[in-house]
Design an enzyme around this catalytic site. Sequence first.
Site, mmCIF file in Angstrom:
data_model
loop_
_atom_site.group_PDB
_atom_site.id
_atom_site.type_symbol
_atom_site.label_atom_id
_atom_site.label_comp_id
_atom_site.label_asym_id
_atom_site.label_seq_id
_atom_site.Cartn_x
_atom_site.Cartn_y
_atom_site.Cartn_z
ATOM 1 N N ARG A 61 43.928 37.729 32.984
ATOM 2 C CA ARG A 61 45.299 37.121 32.894
ATOM 3 C C ARG A 61 45.500 36.353 31.691
ATOM 4 N NH1 ARG A 61 46.812 40.941 35.537
ATOM 5 N NH2 ARG A 61 47.442 40.829 37.851
ATOM 6 N N HIS A 72 48.966 44.745 27.767
ATOM 7 C CA HIS A 72 48.764 44.757 29.119
ATOM 8 C C HIS A 72 48.535 46.071 29.636
ATOM 9 C CE1 HIS A 72 49.260 42.424 33.303
ATOM 10 N NE2 HIS A 72 48.454 43.357 33.467
HETATM 11 P P1 NDP Z 1 38.506 41.052 43.079
HETATM 12 O O1 NDP Z 1 39.479 39.800 43.931
HETATM 13 O O2 NDP Z 1 38.354 42.195 43.793
HETATM 14 O O3 NDP Z 1 37.570 40.292 42.425
HETATM 15 C C1 NDP Z 1 37.785 38.979 42.175
HETATM 16 C C2 NDP Z 1 36.430 38.401 41.492
HETATM 17 O O4 NDP Z 1 36.267 37.050 41.062
HETATM 18 C C3 NDP Z 1 35.299 38.196 42.767
HETATM 19 O O5 NDP Z 1 34.185 38.577 42.542
HETATM 20 C C4 NDP Z 1 35.453 36.747 43.190
HETATM 21 O O6 NDP Z 1 34.364 36.047 43.395
HETATM 22 C C5 NDP Z 1 35.714 36.107 41.684
HETATM 23 N N1 NDP Z 1 36.192 34.938 41.424
HETATM 24 C C6 NDP Z 1 37.292 34.564 42.086
HETATM 25 N N2 NDP Z 1 37.548 33.240 41.774
HETATM 26 C C7 NDP Z 1 36.371 32.844 41.188
HETATM 27 C C8 NDP Z 1 35.839 31.441 40.917
HETATM 28 N N3 NDP Z 1 36.549 30.313 41.063
HETATM 29 N N4 NDP Z 1 34.525 31.302 40.516
HETATM 30 C C9 NDP Z 1 33.846 32.393 40.108
HETATM 31 N N5 NDP Z 1 33.983 33.764 40.621
HETATM 32 C C10 NDP Z 1 35.548 33.755 40.919
HETATM 33 O O7 NDP Z 1 39.712 41.522 41.945
HETATM 34 P P2 NDP Z 1 39.875 42.652 41.242
HETATM 35 O O8 NDP Z 1 38.437 43.086 40.711
HETATM 36 O O9 NDP Z 1 40.427 43.783 41.771
HETATM 37 O O10 NDP Z 1 40.504 42.373 39.836
HETATM 38 C C11 NDP Z 1 40.538 41.057 39.113
HETATM 39 C C12 NDP Z 1 41.722 40.829 38.216
HETATM 40 O O11 NDP Z 1 41.765 41.717 37.106
HETATM 41 C C13 NDP Z 1 42.935 40.855 38.694
HETATM 42 O O12 NDP Z 1 43.229 39.781 39.457
HETATM 43 C C14 NDP Z 1 43.820 41.006 37.711
HETATM 44 O O13 NDP Z 1 44.072 39.640 37.271
HETATM 45 C C15 NDP Z 1 42.977 41.733 36.443
HETATM 46 N N6 NDP Z 1 43.480 43.070 36.317
HETATM 47 C C16 NDP Z 1 44.145 43.329 34.989
HETATM 48 C C17 NDP Z 1 44.403 44.441 34.722
HETATM 49 C C18 NDP Z 1 44.954 44.816 33.458
HETATM 50 O O14 NDP Z 1 45.573 45.910 33.115
HETATM 51 N N7 NDP Z 1 44.851 43.902 32.464
HETATM 52 C C19 NDP Z 1 44.495 45.562 35.740
HETATM 53 C C20 NDP Z 1 44.048 45.347 36.910
HETATM 54 C C21 NDP Z 1 43.290 44.099 37.297
HETATM 55 P P3 NDP Z 1 33.769 36.670 45.184
HETATM 56 O O15 NDP Z 1 33.331 37.648 44.954
HETATM 57 O O16 NDP Z 1 32.778 35.454 45.490
HETATM 58 O O17 NDP Z 1 35.152 36.633 45.877
HETATM 59 C C1 OXD Z 2 47.186 44.563 37.891
HETATM 60 C C2 OXD Z 2 47.512 44.674 36.468
HETATM 61 O O1 OXD Z 2 47.066 43.455 38.382
HETATM 62 O O2 OXD Z 2 47.944 45.759 35.978
HETATM 63 O O3 OXD Z 2 47.123 45.668 38.171
HETATM 64 O O4 OXD Z 2 47.365 43.892 35.654
#
Ligand code: NDP
Ligand code: OXD
Length: 316
Positions: free
Chosen positions: A231, A279
């Site tokens: 983000r 994005h």
């Molecule tokens: P998940 O919730 O499945 O995974 C999040 C990961 O981040 C987990 O491994 C979690 O740790 C880790 N995490 C969260 N907070 C912390 C912290 N404080 N310190 C260390 N690690 C942390 O999310 P997704 O994989 O589904 O998606 C991730 C992000 O990707 C979305 O939230 C979005 O912002 C972005 N995204 C962007 C897109 C784009 O088009 N650019 C498309 C899709 C997503 P733990 O495993 O220990 O819980």
């Molecule tokens: C999502 C994105 O969160 O598109 O799926 O950013």
Amino acid sequence: MPNDPVHCVLLSRTLDLRKYLSAEITKLEGRVTFVDHLGGTDPAAVRMAVGWFPHADAFDHYPNLTAACSIGAGADSILVCPSLREGIHVVRVVEPAQAQMMSGFVIWHAIYHQRRFGTYLANQRERVWKRLGQRTAQEVPVGILGYGAIGARVAADLAALGFPVKAWSRTAKPASAGVTGFHGADGLAKMLGETEILVNLLPLTTETRGILKADLFSRMQPGGYLIHVGRGEHLVEADLLAALDSGQLAGAALDVFHVEPLAPEHPFWGHPNIVLTPHDACDVSLAATGQTILATAEALQAGQTPKDTVDRTLGY
Ligand code: NDP
Ligand code: OXD
């Protein structure tokens, strides 16, 4: 006896959700009734919402609303809404096909850096014939911030291509083929020291906002590369520009920004070492969003917590 359709309000100040979701709205007819925000439907009849950056006071209008679905993998645009009260389940979309597409996007950028395609493109424009030397994937260590639904897929795919892969999460993870896991502040410091390409796949939370900053870049291997697909607010933009100027970072791939669309005068547009996309790394499919909405409606009817509800205390 079939249940009455669940009333679901469309809440966005940035997107026309009725248009965006039109095919799914038709498919779900009879099971979910979609209503427009302040569109004249009895607000007390509304049980759930589908949202993307709702208006600040949006939830105040619906006293019986108990679930809100994001149209993406990230639910941050709903979680930051000031009127989101306690007790509303916030649901996100989890789709393996999106993780696969995100992985392809990250791999493209990782190889762009490893094989120096930025320099080749610049040389081509100047008609310069110059071999730049080659490095194997094994020589280019990758660190991934976020080892969740998407990060895990990206890590596994990069490892299969031969990159040494490390991944950082909040909680410790079991070992997995070709990927070394790290967690906590010490784990991050250790991973960064062994990282040339850094991929950001964290959710936006109070803990992760601003994480991509000067101190973090300075702990990576010099001449590193940032692939930022989380983000916009994860990144301190001025610190990235300084790290590129000093050569601490050789380049960056940016898909997300503080303000979207990116303003035409923003320095990122013309920077020779930045590749930017609007994005567009990968949206979840409309079908997956429709399934999440339906599953949430059915959970509410059954008195259950919807699947893929985020932990509001953690913020993801
Ligand atoms: P998940 O919730 O499945 O995974 C999040 C990961 O981040 C987990 O491994 C979690 O740790 C880790 N995490 C969260 N907070 C912390 C912290 N404080 N310190 C260390 N690690 C942390 O999310 P997704 O994989 O589904 O998606 C991730 C992000 O990707 C979305 O939230 C979005 O912002 C972005 N995204 C962007 C897109 C784009 O088009 N650019 C498309 C899709 C997503 P733990 O495993 O220990 O819980
Ligand atoms: C999502 C994105 O969160 O598109 O799926 O950013």
